[in-house]
Each structure stands twice: as C-alpha cells, then as structure tokens.
Design a protein around this motif. Structure first.
Motif, PDB file in Angstrom:
ATOM      1  N   LEU A 171      -3.382  -8.594  12.855  1.00 34.02           N
ATOM      2  CA  LEU A 171      -2.951  -7.952  11.618  1.00 34.02           C
ATOM      3  C   LEU A 171      -1.429  -7.835  11.594  1.00 34.02           C
ATOM      4  O   LEU A 171      -0.776  -8.172  10.601  1.00 34.02           O
ATOM      5  CB  LEU A 171      -3.596  -6.573  11.502  1.00 34.02           C
ATOM      6  CG  LEU A 171      -3.253  -5.780  10.243  1.00 34.02           C
ATOM      7  CD1 LEU A 171      -3.828  -6.456   9.026  1.00 34.02           C
ATOM      8  CD2 LEU A 171      -3.772  -4.358  10.336  1.00 34.02           C
TER       9      LEU A 171
ATOM     10  N   LEU B 133     -10.634 -10.600  10.042  1.00 39.32           N
ATOM     11  CA  LEU B 133     -10.033 -10.099  11.281  1.00 39.32           C
ATOM     12  C   LEU B 133     -11.120  -9.711  12.273  1.00 39.32           C
ATOM     13  O   LEU B 133     -11.078 -10.083  13.445  1.00 39.32           O
ATOM     14  CB  LEU B 133      -9.189  -8.859  10.990  1.00 39.32           C
ATOM     15  CG  LEU B 133      -7.765  -9.065  10.507  1.00 39.32           C
ATOM     16  CD1 LEU B 133      -7.154  -7.737  10.119  1.00 39.32           C
ATOM     17  CD2 LEU B 133      -6.941  -9.729  11.581  1.00 39.32           C
TER      18      LEU B 133
ATOM     19  N   TYR C  26      -3.086  -6.794   1.561  1.00 35.75           N
ATOM     20  CA  TYR C  26      -3.860  -7.959   1.982  1.00 35.75           C
ATOM     21  C   TYR C  26      -4.896  -8.316   0.925  1.00 35.75           C
ATOM     22  O   TYR C  26      -5.277  -7.494   0.098  1.00 35.75           O
ATOM     23  CB  TYR C  26      -4.570  -7.693   3.315  1.00 35.75           C
ATOM     24  CG  TYR C  26      -5.329  -6.393   3.378  1.00 35.75           C
ATOM     25  CD1 TYR C  26      -6.636  -6.320   2.922  1.00 35.75           C
ATOM     26  CD2 TYR C  26      -4.730  -5.253   3.883  1.00 35.75           C
ATOM     27  CE1 TYR C  26      -7.331  -5.133   2.963  1.00 35.75           C
ATOM     28  CE2 TYR C  26      -5.421  -4.064   3.938  1.00 35.75           C
ATOM     29  CZ  TYR C  26      -6.719  -3.999   3.470  1.00 35.75           C
ATOM     30  OH  TYR C  26      -7.408  -2.823   3.515  1.00 35.75           O
TER      31      TYR C  26
ATOM     32  N   ALA D  62      -3.597  -0.463   8.331  1.00 37.94           N
ATOM     33  CA  ALA D  62      -2.991  -1.234   7.249  1.00 37.94           C
ATOM     34  C   ALA D  62      -2.401  -0.297   6.202  1.00 37.94           C
ATOM     35  O   ALA D  62      -1.322  -0.527   5.664  1.00 37.94           O
ATOM     36  CB  ALA D  62      -4.028  -2.154   6.615  1.00 37.94           C
TER      37      ALA D  62
END
Lengths: 352, 394
Positions: free
Chosen positions: B245, B230, B222, B215
């Motif tokens: 994702l 997740l 997020y 990420a």
C-alpha cells in the motif's frame, strides 16, 4: 573505453527505454525512498538504473568512488578479505564473494553503516544507501540477518538489492522491500540504442546489421553493445551482411554440439570431455555451458525428442547446483542425450 | 540549508539535554521524518493487535495476574508476532522500564552458542531493576525480565540446547519469548518449556479494516477493489499488504504531503478538478508492485501448452513464450504459482492429470529453491505440463 561504459546513461532522464519505470524511480528518489529489490535478467539495465537513481538521490557526489578493502573476522577467527566500493553516500558490496561467510559481512558492515549518521551535512538525504549485488546468491543466514536490520535501522539506512530472480529471496525480505522489475529491452529498443551509439561514435550504422545483432543478443543490451563494438573493431567496412563473430566459447560449444550429433559412441564422449574441461578451465560457468549446449542441440533433433532433452537438461542443471564437480554433470548430460537420441533412432529402426 | 541547521541544533540539544520545549521540537522533527508505515502503525497496545483474538485474550489474562510463562510464538510472516510481544512488553513495563527489563535479540545479532552463554546468561542473571513509584503506579511492572529471541528458528541447534538449562535456572527472574516461523525448527526440549501460541494468517475482514484505516489516516486515495487486491496478493501477510500500500501510494503520489503547506494541497485539488486519475492507486499498480504476472501473459502460456492436433509438437510455441517471460524478468516462482492456481482449480482436467501436474510443480519448486537456472526450469515445467495436458489419461 568500451561503448558499454562510455555510453552508459548517467541520469534517470537519459535512460532510453522503460520510461515509466524511470519516472517512478525518480518520484521515489524525490520523496520517501523505500528499500528496493531490483530484479530482472542480466543486461536489462538494472545497475545502470540504480546508479542513475543514486545520482538523483545525492547529486554528483556518488560518482566519486573509492575501493576499500576491509578485513572481517568470523566467529572461528578466520580472516575474510572483502572489497567495498564506496562513495561518501553509498556502499556497494557483493557479499557472495565470501561464500558462506556472507552473514558476517552483512551483520558487521550494515550495523556499522546504520549506526553512523551521514557525515556530510549538506547531503540531500539523511540516510545512506547500501547496494547489495547478487542478492539472490546470499545465503539463508545472511538474508535472515537482513530482516530486522532493515526495520530497525531504516532511518539511517536504505538497501537496494540487485538480483536476477526473486526465487531465492526469502519471503520476509520480499515483504519488506519494494519490488522493481526491470524487463529486458525489446529488439526494437536495442536497435534504437545501437543506432544512437553508432551516431555518437560517428560510425556508418546499418539498420539490418543492428537488427541482427539485437536478435542475436537474446535481448541482452550489454551483449548487444559488445557485439556491436566487436563488429566495428574487426571489419574495416561494415555491411548489412557482415557476419557476427560469436564469442569463442560459444563457437566451441556449437562445435561440441556438432560432434555429439555426428557420432554416438563412448569414444566421442571422451573427446567431448576434453573440450568441456577446456571451457571450464576458461571460467565459463557450467550453467552457461549446459544451457548453451542444450539450445544448440535442440534445433538439430526431432520435435518429439525436444521435451525429453529439455527435461534432462533441467535435471542435470539442478544437479550442478547441488553437487560440486561440474564436469560429472555436464558429461552425464551428454551421455544421457546420446542415449535418448540413440534409443529414439533405434525405435525408428525397429519400426521399419 | 534548513535541514543542516536543524541537524546542528538537534545535536546541541542532545548534548545539552535541557530545555524541554526544544526537545519537543526535536521529537516533532523526528516524527516528520518518513517512517515505513509498517513501523508507524505497529500496534502500540495489545488491544491494537489485529485478529489473533485467542492469543491476545490469553496474554491479557496473564497481564492481570502478572504471571507470565515462557512463550513460543509461531506463525507465518506478517501476522503480528513481534508486534504482540513488543506491545506486551510496553504494557507491562511502560516506556522507561522497557529499556532495562527487555533484551531483544534477532538474527541480525550474532547468536551463536557463545552469545547464548554470555550475553543471554548475563542478562538473565542480573537482578531486577527496581521500578520507580511513578512507573509502578501506571504499569504492572511484574518482577521479571523478558528476553525476546526473534527469528529463533535461525538459531543453531547448539545455541538452542545451550538455552535449555538457562531458561530453567533463571526462571524466577527471567521469562523467555521465542519467535519463529517454523515451530518444527525449535528443538523439542525448548518447545516443551514454553507455552505455544499459534498466530494464524489474517482473515480478510480484519485485514480489510486495518488497511482501510491506515489508508484513511494517510489520506490515500484508491480505486475500488484495491484493498481486496492487496489482501489477495499479500496472502494473509499484513506487513506485506501495508508495504504494498505504501509503495503504491508513493509511486502514484496519492498521499497528501504533510507540512509542505498549501501549495501541494492545491495541486492535489487541481488534479481532482481535472478529473485525472494520477493520484489514485489502481489495481494494476498493486499487481506490478506485488510482482504478479498479468493474466494475458499467463493466458498466452496456457494457450501455447494446449495440445495440438495431429501430434504436432508444442515445443516451438512454448519455447517462444517462455523466452519472452524470462526476458521480461518475471520470476519463475511466480509463474509456477499462477499456473498452479489456474490448473489445479480448472474443471477441464481429470483428477489423474492434476495429480501428475502437482507432482511436477513440487519438483520444479524444489529446483527453484536450490537455485537452478530459471529459463531451463520454466521451459521444462511448461513442456512437462503440456505433455500431461495432451494426454488425458486412461
């Protein structure tokens, strides 16, 4: 042309309901497009959405469709005829047409597509899209064949799988695709669509009638539109109270239900059997027959029995899928139903 | 237009295969092309493989001694089986030699008995290509080839039997690596020829580190709890988690678009200033992507199944809720799973009731796998569970 086809929305912007989903699809089409697994009940608008998405991806070119017939050879040298609907940008296949040999088609066809680049240099996307209909009917082998293909050839190939449910899709495929759920439209949404179509066709639209059609259709838009067209085709003037003619097979099933309720004897089963055969020879899927029959019978019986009847209905429906002679299981259900009903009636009798 | 131009150019370059600078450009362009993150972040070396410490340490040792046994990797999807062997092959041979020394076959290739007899056997027979000096200095380049049979559990029994002798005969110059989800589907004679490595589902800590790092490098923003969600929905399947994702990031446009200049960056900043949450992944969107049914829907189903006073039948209520669930397109398997999680861990039920409920679930699951009609099955399940709930047992 039927209303269903004539008024099918062509672009994502003209889709009426699930606007959030449409905008998502749009943002996907304009960015980095993943493999999709689109699922939802029939008549919810899965296909319409996919076609609109393809148009968003490639422009008008996707509407120029040709039908190809291809021959595949299995390892045992059997020849398979297989129809492919294709534009220069995408292919649409229904592998379940070839039953157990779907793996051969998937392997050969997808590899062939994946190994060739987009021919049209002015295409908006560098990849081709393969739409696989009825993905939930793909055999295990075919699904396993998809796994690595999806990863390996992802630069040249995107898959869109269409399915009614995700239950039969193996987990590795699910983890490689973006799941898109298309829910059936609500009754109000169907009414809106019907009114809209009526207006475009310059018909005298009755609110009450639309509402009844929407409820009657079981939240299936395609069915609602077909019923809508049928009503207007059959009646000169349409009123709120105009009766909705059920499809003839459904009428026959409700007749069967009535007959079963009226008399509980083996002779009656024999009589019903003829009708069931009739339905089967007219290519009504056995699952549909069993399901419709069950839901016709349910309102006619006592609450205490309902759970039991559903149980047996589900039981024989399962058997239908395992076995290969539908009439046995349909009859067995009828017999079982009579038995359940009869023994309940007898119990009541004894109690008195 | 621009893309056409590059296309043509790239092709010419490929044909000419000269001018290293232009080649680099082509490579750069290829890198620009959107790649699934799963591929992009596939571990490049053994040490990159997340978790699976035991397996990795064993393999690392074999790497040093450059003696490799036949291997059988098994474990649930998304635990890094394929990644591990690919990384191992790369470390052993280097990018050049991999092409000639490794044969990868998976279920998308024809793998009947004839293929095993011809393709696999022929590859196994070939003498080992010699490593160039530059390769040999950088990589161990042990004197054997590797044949990777991915998804070996979908090979037929016959094909597997055909492998038996091949594995032994050519064991001097060839090593096999079988990869499968279910070790039980590999015939015993094959399994006994391999050293087995079990890949366990990823634990939360490792998965979290990996997801956060992806990420971060993709610049995804997020909300709190998204990573946890997740991991929860992916069930130890890292590939699934990464796909989720990426999908969520795409849907929300939470990724900074690289290479398209200042404009988009500015746009992103603007959104931040406005305080709009458009660019953030929410827990709800993860749920939607994972196909998880909202708690509210499950609540209403549970409520409809509650026993009624005065022996009232629950049928009408349950039927209505089930009808809605089916029309909304929720998958019956998911209903089953979430109901299971609710009921089995519930304190309100007696052990006896739970026994019965689990029995029902197992039967229903079988039916779903056999392809029975979802509506009827869900209705049947709900009614039967309702009957159990209404009867606390003796």
């Amino acid at each position: 042309m039927l209303f269903v086809d004539k008024h099918r929305p062509k672009t994502l912007d003209t889709l009426t309901y699930h606007s959030e989903l449409s905008s998502r699809l749009k943002s996907l089409a304009n960015g980095d497009f993943p493999h999709l697994l689109v699922y939802g009940p029939s008549g919810a608008g899965k296909k319409t959405r996919i076609i609109a998405t393809l148009k968003e991806l490639y422009g008008n070119g996707v509407e120029k469709i040709k039908i190809d017939s291809r021959v595949f050879t299995t390892t045992s040298n059997r020849k398979l005829e297989f129809n492919i609907v294709a534009s220069i940008y995408h292919l649409e296949i229904t592998p379940s047409d070839v039953g157990n040999y779907d793996r051969v088609v998937i392997q050969d066809l997808l590899k062939e597509v994946a190994q060739t680049q987009q021919v049209d240099l002015s295409a908006k996307q560098r990849f081709k899209v393969v739409v696989i209909n009825e993905a939930d009917h793909l055999s295990r082998d075919a699904q396993a064949a998809l796994r690595r293909t999806m990863e390996k050839y992802s630069p040249n190939l995107r898959l869109i799988l269409l399915a009614n449910s995700t239950a039969n899709i193996i987990a590795p495929i699910r983890s490689r695709t973006l799941l898109v759920r298309v829910a059936a439209p609500t009754v109000d949404e169907i009414v809106d669509v019907l009114k809209n179509v009526g207006r475009l066709e310059r018909l005298d639209v009755k609110e009450g009638l639309c509402k009844r059609i929407a409820t009657e259709s079981g939240r299936n838009l395609r069915r609602a539109l077909l019923m809508f067209e049928a009503v207007y085709a059959q009646n000169e003037t349409v009123k709120d109270s105009t009766p909705l003619p059920p499809p003839d097979w459904e009428a026959l099933i409700s007749q069967i239900a009535d007959e079963i309720m009226a008399e509980h004897t083996p002779a009656r089963i024999l009589q019903v059997r003829g009708k069931l055969y009739d339905l089967l020879t007219h290519c009504i899927p056995p699952t549909v027959i069993l399901k419709t029959l069950t839901f016709k019978l349910i309102p006619k019986i006592d609450d205490a029995l309902k759970a039991d009847v559903i149980k047996w209905s589900a039981f024989y429906e399962h058997r239908l899928h395992l076995g290969n002679k539908p009439i046995f299981h349909l009859e067995a259900f009828v017999a079982k139903f009579l038995r359940v009903l009869e023994s309940w009636l007898m119990d009541v009798d004894y109690d008195f | 237009m621009a893309s056409n131009f590059f296309d043509l150019k790239k092709r010419k370059e490929a044909a000419a295969a000269s001018g290293s600078s232009s080649k680099q450009k082509a490579q750069a362009q290829a890198a620009d092309r959107p790649v699934p993150w799963v591929e992009k972040y596939r571990p490049k070396t053994l040490s990159d493989v997340t978790a699976q410490d035991h397996t990795i340490s064993v393999l690392r040792r074999t790497l040093q001694s450059s003696n490799l046994p036949h291997m059988l990797f098994y474990g649930p999807p998304g635990t890094g089986k394929t990644s591990t062997i690919l990384a191992l092959a790369k470390e052993l041979y280097g990018p050049e030699l991999v092409k000639t020394r490794v044969l990868e076959l998976n279920a998308s290739d024809e793998r009947g008995i004839s293929i095993v007899r011809e393709k696999v056997k022929n590859f196994a027979k070939i003498a080992i290509s010699t490593a160039t000096a530059s390769n040999a200095s950088k990589y161990p380049c042990p004197p054997y080839k590797i044949i990777i049979l991915d998804e070996a559990d979908s090979m037929t029994q016959d094909a597997q039997s055909a492998l038996r002798r091949t594995m032994e005969t050519y064991s001097k110059i060839t090593r096999f690596c079988l990869i499968c989800n279910y070790v039980t589907r590999i015939i015993d004679p094959l399994a006994s020829r391999c050293s087995k490595f079990r890949f366990k589902p990823l634990d939360e800590g490792n998965a979290k580190v990996r997801l956060s790092s992806i990420a971060l490098s993709e610049g995804v923003r997020y909300q709190e709890g998204v990573i946890e969600a997740l991991i929860k929905f992916a069930d130890g399947d890292l590939r699934k988690a990464i796909t989720f994702l990426q999908s969520a990031a795409r849907l929300h446009g939470a990724v900074k678009v690289k290479g398209s200049g200042e404009g988009s960056g500015g746009g992103d900043d603007d959104m931040d200033v406005d305080g709009a949450k458009g660019g953030e992944i929410t827990v709800r969107s993860i749920e939607e992507i994972a196909g998880v049914i909202p708690e509210k829907t499950i609540d209403s189903l549970m409520e409809s199944m509650e026993p009624r006073p005065h022996g009232q039948a629950v049928y009408t209520l349950v039927a209505a809720v089930v009808q809605d669930i089916v029309a909304d397109g929720w998958s019956a398997a998911q209903v089953l799973l979430q109901l299971y999680q609710r009921l089995v861990f519930s304190d309100m039920l007696t052990g006896d009731q739970k026994n019965k409920i689990v029995g029902i679930f197992s039967e229903i699951d079988k039916r779903l796998v056999d392809g029975a009609d979802e509506h009827l099955v869900t209705l049947d399940m709900s009614l039967r569970v309702a009957a159990v709930l209404g009867n606390p047992g003796s």
